[in-house]
Design a protein around this motif. Structure first.
Motif, PDB file in Angstrom:
ATOM      1  N   UNK A  72     -11.916  -8.042   9.399  1.00  0.00           N
ATOM      2  CA  UNK A  72     -10.639  -8.740   9.249  1.00  0.00           C
ATOM      3  C   UNK A  72     -10.091  -8.486   7.838  1.00  0.00           C
ATOM      4  N   UNK A  73      -8.785  -8.743   7.649  1.00  0.00           N
ATOM      5  CA  UNK A  73      -8.176  -8.406   6.356  1.00  0.00           C
ATOM      6  C   UNK A  73      -8.924  -8.956   5.145  1.00  0.00           C
ATOM      7  N   UNK A  74      -9.441 -10.188   5.221  1.00  0.00           N
ATOM      8  CA  UNK A  74     -10.113 -10.758   4.051  1.00  0.00           C
ATOM      9  C   UNK A  74     -11.452 -10.078   3.761  1.00  0.00           C
ATOM     10  N   UNK A 127       8.720   1.850  11.710  1.00  0.00           N
ATOM     11  CA  UNK A 127       7.459   1.455  11.118  1.00  0.00           C
ATOM     12  C   UNK A 127       7.740   0.957   9.715  1.00  0.00           C
ATOM     13  N   UNK A 128       7.176  -0.207   9.352  1.00  0.00           N
ATOM     14  CA  UNK A 128       7.465  -0.775   8.038  1.00  0.00           C
ATOM     15  C   UNK A 128       6.177  -1.242   7.377  1.00  0.00           C
ATOM     16  N   UNK A 129       6.019  -0.882   6.105  1.00  0.00           N
ATOM     17  CA  UNK A 129       4.879  -1.314   5.308  1.00  0.00           C
ATOM     18  C   UNK A 129       5.404  -2.203   4.196  1.00  0.00           C
ATOM     19  N   UNK A 130       4.929  -3.442   4.165  1.00  0.00           N
ATOM     20  CA  UNK A 130       5.396  -4.419   3.199  1.00  0.00           C
ATOM     21  C   UNK A 130       4.506  -4.423   1.953  1.00  0.00           C
ATOM     22  N   UNK A 131       5.074  -4.919   0.863  1.00  0.00           N
ATOM     23  CA  UNK A 131       4.339  -4.995  -0.402  1.00  0.00           C
ATOM     24  C   UNK A 131       3.075  -5.833  -0.258  1.00  0.00           C
ATOM     25  N   UNK A 132       3.142  -6.923   0.513  1.00  0.00           N
ATOM     26  CA  UNK A 132       2.001  -7.818   0.668  1.00  0.00           C
ATOM     27  C   UNK A 132       1.215  -7.576   1.935  1.00  0.00           C
ATOM     28  N   UNK A 133       1.294  -6.365   2.508  1.00  0.00           N
ATOM     29  CA  UNK A 133       0.525  -5.916   3.682  1.00  0.00           C
ATOM     30  C   UNK A 133       1.051  -6.527   4.992  1.00  0.00           C
ATOM     31  N   UNK A 134       1.235  -7.866   5.049  1.00  0.00           N
ATOM     32  CA  UNK A 134       1.729  -8.544   6.254  1.00  0.00           C
ATOM     33  C   UNK A 134       0.834  -8.297   7.463  1.00  0.00           C
ATOM     34  N   UNK A 135      -0.484  -8.263   7.248  1.00  0.00           N
ATOM     35  CA  UNK A 135      -1.435  -8.137   8.355  1.00  0.00           C
ATOM     36  C   UNK A 135      -1.704  -9.510   8.946  1.00  0.00           C
ATOM     37  N   UNK A 136      -2.060  -9.544  10.235  1.00  0.00           N
ATOM     38  CA  UNK A 136      -2.437 -10.800  10.876  1.00  0.00           C
ATOM     39  C   UNK A 136      -3.850 -11.160  10.418  1.00  0.00           C
ATOM     40  N   UNK A 137      -4.021 -12.261   9.688  1.00  0.00           N
ATOM     41  CA  UNK A 137      -5.331 -12.553   9.096  1.00  0.00           C
ATOM     42  C   UNK A 137      -6.419 -12.868  10.112  1.00  0.00           C
ATOM     43  N   UNK A 138      -6.044 -13.343  11.307  1.00  0.00           N
ATOM     44  CA  UNK A 138      -7.041 -13.715  12.307  1.00  0.00           C
ATOM     45  C   UNK A 138      -7.455 -12.536  13.185  1.00  0.00           C
ATOM     46  N   UNK A 139      -6.819 -11.361  12.973  1.00  0.00           N
ATOM     47  CA  UNK A 139      -7.138 -10.168  13.764  1.00  0.00           C
ATOM     48  C   UNK A 139      -7.864  -9.158  12.886  1.00  0.00           C
ATOM     49  N   UNK A 140      -8.776  -8.384  13.500  1.00  0.00           N
ATOM     50  CA  UNK A 140      -9.444  -7.340  12.734  1.00  0.00           C
ATOM     51  C   UNK A 140      -8.540  -6.118  12.612  1.00  0.00           C
TER      52      UNK A 140
END
Length: 372
Positions: free
Chosen positions: A139-141, A89-102
């Protein structure tokens, strides 16, 4: 009520890696199940390179990586598991979430191997565990920075990883949110059995969260210690400087036996507990950490003022919110000031001012000599 998450039993993460890329690396280390190991160092020290090497995202390395009995990398035997087979499991500094997914859909990505209903239950339980119940469809935004980071942390943990890697996970949020996230990670650690590696350049963060801290510099491992041990006994002046410590000086051993050590500091003798590994006549580097300094005005003596007294004057006094930064210039060594912080109320109660004559006691059992 926050659900309890069952985690599998994990083995230790153990590695020995060398690399000759942009940042040469030579690190041999391990992280035990349930332990949080912080990788601390300045920018360019190799922290993220090491983390990416463990994840299989950086290939310019040689050596081995083991997770319990499983081998992820052994360059001599030609073994190199891809990232998706390392169960990380990895958590990145910039989140790295898929923006088109909730939020919920982001957590379902690592659970695609499970039946749909089981995956949904697990993802929803983790979102509730990180206090995001009711925000599953956003969603992420549509989420705040702290909420996005909670989604990223839940996504890293939902698939029950063999190890958790955190790459400066809280640096993109404000100070208040950062403190909340640190507290939540500290609580989550009670349920996480996986070895956890935290990359950070924030000493306070490492001290708050880590069981052990690994100090890296130019890809080299300089010291691995529990937080208290690291702060009171840095292995070298280089480590002390990387940690932002001050009051590093040079002295000469006047006498040493198992009971007492006498150190000459530019003509001022200091008495320390016996340290037989140091010999008479030896030149050493030493440190006066903040906890070794006891300040008082000559006209207001306090207990301890007879212990290694140093006469001087306040060269600089700067108020910094609830604290004050002091610089004391010793009479016997005016080119080597002692710097430390005190509470603001102490300054006000003692009526301290720049230019005032003061006395410092250097508490013998808190002074630290660096081994040659």
């Amino acid at each position: 009520m926050t659900p309890s998450i069952t985690q599998p039993t994990c083995g230790a993460l153990d590695w020995q890696l060398t690399g000759h890329g942009n940042i040469p690396m030579n690190v041999s280390l391990n992280c035990q199940p349930g332990e949080l190991l912080a990788l601390l160092g300045p920018s360019g020290s190799g922290k993220t390179t090491l983390l990416r090497s463990l994840a299989g995202l950086y290939q310019d390395v040689a050596g081995h990586i083991h997770s319990g009995q499983d081998c992820w990398l052994d360059t001599r035997r030609g073994i190199n598991r891809p990232p998706e087979q390392r169960q990380l499991g990895m958590v990145f500094q910039g989140y790295a979430l898929f923006p088109h997914l909730n939020a919920l859909e982001n957590l379902l990505i690592p659970l695609r191997h499970l039946p749909r209903q089981q995956a949904l239950q697990s993802a929803q339980a983790w979102l509730e565990r990180v206090h995001l119940k009711g925000l599953e469809r956003r969603k992420p935004h549509e989420l705040s920075g702290g909420q996005r980071q909670r989604v990223a942390l839940a996504r890293a943990l939902v698939a029950q990883p063999r190890a958790l890697l955190l790459d400066e996970p809280f640096s993109a949020v404000d100070q208040a949110t950062r403190q909340k996230l640190r507290r939540e990670l500290a609580l989550l650690r009670q349920e996480i059995q996986a070895p956890t590696l935290l990359v950070t350049h924030d000493l306070e963060e490492a001290l708050q969260l880590a069981d052990r801290i690994c100090v890296l510099h130019h890809g080299q491992l300089l010291q691995v210690s529990a937080p208290d041990q690291l702060m009171s006994h840095p292995a070298s002046p280089t480590v002390a400087r990387l940690l932002g410590m001050q009051n590093l000086f040079e002295g000469r051993i006047l006498a040493s036996d198992q009971h007492q050590l006498l150190l000459d500091w530019l003509g001022l003798p200091l008495t320390l507990p016996g340290q037989p590994e140091f010999i008479t006549g030896q030149t050493v580097q030493w440190m006066a950490p903040p906890q070794s300094l006891l300040l008082h005005r000559p006209d207001r003596p306090v207990p301890g003022d007879k212990e290694n007294p140093v006469q001087g004057k306040i060269e600089e006094l700067v108020l910094l919110g609830p604290h004050a930064s002091l610089s004391i210039r010793p009479n016997h060594a005016p080119d080597w000031p002692l710097r430390f912080y005190v509470p603001r109320h102490f300054v006000e109660r003692q009526q301290l001012q720049s230019g005032m004559a003061v006395t410092l006691s250097l508490l013998a059992d808190q002074l630290h000599l660096f081994s040659p």
